[in-house]
Design an enzyme around this catalytic site. Structure first.
Site, PDB file in Angstrom:
ATOM      1  CG  PHE A  20      -1.871   1.205   1.189  1.00  0.00           C
ATOM      2  CD1 PHE A  20      -2.989   1.189   0.363  1.00  0.00           C
ATOM      3  CD2 PHE A  20      -1.630   2.343   1.952  1.00  0.00           C
ATOM      4  CE1 PHE A  20      -3.852   2.282   0.307  1.00  0.00           C
ATOM      5  CE2 PHE A  20      -2.480   3.441   1.893  1.00  0.00           C
ATOM      6  CZ  PHE A  20      -3.603   3.397   1.076  1.00  0.00           C
ATOM      7  CG  ASP A  28       5.454   3.583   1.674  1.00  0.00           C
ATOM      8  OD1 ASP A  28       5.502   4.220   2.744  1.00  0.00           O
ATOM      9  OD2 ASP A  28       4.418   3.454   0.996  1.00  0.00           O
ATOM     10  CE  LYS A  62      -0.821   5.480   7.798  1.00  0.00           C
ATOM     11  NZ  LYS A  62      -0.505   4.805   6.562  1.00  0.00           N
TER      12      LYS A  62
END
Ligand code: PLP
Length: 406
Positions: free
Chosen positions: A140, A225, A254
């Site tokens: 993702f 990532d 995040k």
């Protein structure tokens, strides 16, 4: 301050685009790892806003940084630079392999920048034929059209018209499947060092080394990532620091803002030089408020006390989950690292993670799922041990509740 109008969950269905299905309760306040809803009900937070609230809710260091900056300067645009952005970039480069930083507002945007940079780097160094991007199944990388197409779930990118081209998917932890796709036309390989949304799937250290070697052989960039794994989540500042593999580009978001929207792409001077003036940008990227909060988050998290504390809490989580599993035989394994753990439902309970998630909320515990078979925990990195113990008592009740219904 003006009176606020009364709102409730029903209003969501009236006025919001229906792309989310939020829980019935509406949280109104948070402190540390506890949250209270409109009715004053208290929840223990093992979700952390999906691995975002790395210092819990309303951490004094973040509140103070935000309030201070709120009185100084909110926004200038990138026509000028600003002090918080420069300080944060300096600290990120001092703390990592990177020499250069690009600021964005989210994980998807940080990845978008990384992918665009990789394409430019390849075009300018090798020519237009070198444009293939390889990612992995179940990965993702965000929801922009480029990042969602690169991501490993085609159901997320189908139905929006023609997709960005020259993107292929290999199997995670399967080096042969990557080798079969790679050539000198590969421009970049992007991966999460520990897949989050895909089900909390750790990468094999040998796999990571193999990806690095293949990238070097084919002059391809290795992009990590670390949007979910970054900023202390796994017990190191970045997950790549657990191994001897260093990426060429790293993306982070995040936990970086601890709840304030911010993302960043980190890379070397040589690679960064291909994003020349005018090639890419963002109105809000590097916003002073965001960078001030992120600087405070980084200062607080990048300390031996907090990072070692993550590993201690990891152990406590596993002990508590093992005790619950002894009683109920629910999980086949608990995987992940630090405060990013996934309890994998065994065959008997496969496909039912959402039931446990809903029962947990009933019992006053905010948890997460990572797909239909995994219950995910991504709490604050500084969650008090007492909250872990009490939260697990609530989780045990939630498990009993689900089992009693069947
Ligand atoms: C959450 C996530 C993203 C997307 O971040 P947004 O801030 O939602 O755009 C990208 N990559 C990974 C690994 C993530 O976990």
């Amino acid at each position: 301050m003006s009176e606020y109008m009364q709102v409730d969950r029903a209003l969501f269905d009236q006025v919001m685009v229906p792309n989310y299905a939020p829980a019935p309760m509406i949280p109104v306040r948070g402190q540390g790892s506890r949250v209270w809803d409109q009715q004053g009900r208290e929840y223990i937070d093992f979700a952390g806003g999906i691995a975002v609230n790395a210092l819990g809710h309303c951490h004094p260091a973040l509140v103070s940084a935000l309030k201070h900056q709120a009185d100084q300067l909110w926004h200038l645009s990138n026509v000028m630079t600003n002090e918080p952005a420069l300080r944060l970039a300096k600290k990120l480069t001092d703390a990592t392999f990177a020499e250069k930083v690009y600021f964005a507002n989210s994980g998807a945007e940080a990845n978008e920048a990384a992918l665009k940079l990789a394409r430019r780097w390849a075009l300018e160094n090798f020519g237009a034929q070198k444009q293939q991007i390889i990612s992995f199944g179940k990965s993702f990388h965000g929801r922009t059209f480029f990042t969602v197409t690169v991501g490993g779930q085609s159901s997320y990118s189908d139905g929006f018209g023609p997709k960005p081209a020259a993107i292929d998917h290999a199997e995670y932890n399967n080096l042969d499947s990557l080798k079969a796709l790679m050539s000198d036309n590969t421009c970049a390989v992007i991966l999460e060092p520990l897949q989050g949304e895909g089900g909390i799937i750790p990468a094999d250290p040998a796999f990571l080394r193999g990806v690095r070697t293949l990238c070097d052989q084919h002059n391809a960039l290795m992009i990590y990532d670390e949007v979910q794994t970054g900023v202390g989540r796994t017990g190191k500042l970045y997950a790549y620091m657990h191994s001897d593999v260093t990426p060429d580009i790293l993306t982070t978001a995040k936990s970086l803002g601890g709840g304030f929207p911010v993302g960043a792409m980190l890379t070397s001077t040589a690679i960064a030089s291909h994003l020349k003036v005018g090639t890419h940008g963002s109105t809000y990227g590097g916003n002073p408020l965001a960078c001030a909060v992120a600087e405070a988050a980084l200062d607080t998290i990048n300390t031996p006390e907090v990072l070692n504390g993550v590993l201690q809490r990891d152990q406590l989580f596993r002990r508590e989950l093992a005790a619950i599993n002894e009683q109920y035989q629910l999980f086949s394994e608990v995987r992940g690292q630090g405060m990013l753990l996934g309890a994998v439902l065994n065959d008997q309970f496969k496909g039912r993670s959402r039931e446990f998630f809903l029962a947990a909320a009933d019992q006053g515990l905010l948890a997460l799922v990572a797909g239909p078979d995994v219950i995910r925990f991504a709490p604050s990195l500084v969650i008090p041990e007492q909250d872990i113990v009490e939260g697990m008592q609530r989780f045990a009740k939630a498990v009993a509740q689900v089992l009693n219904q069947h």
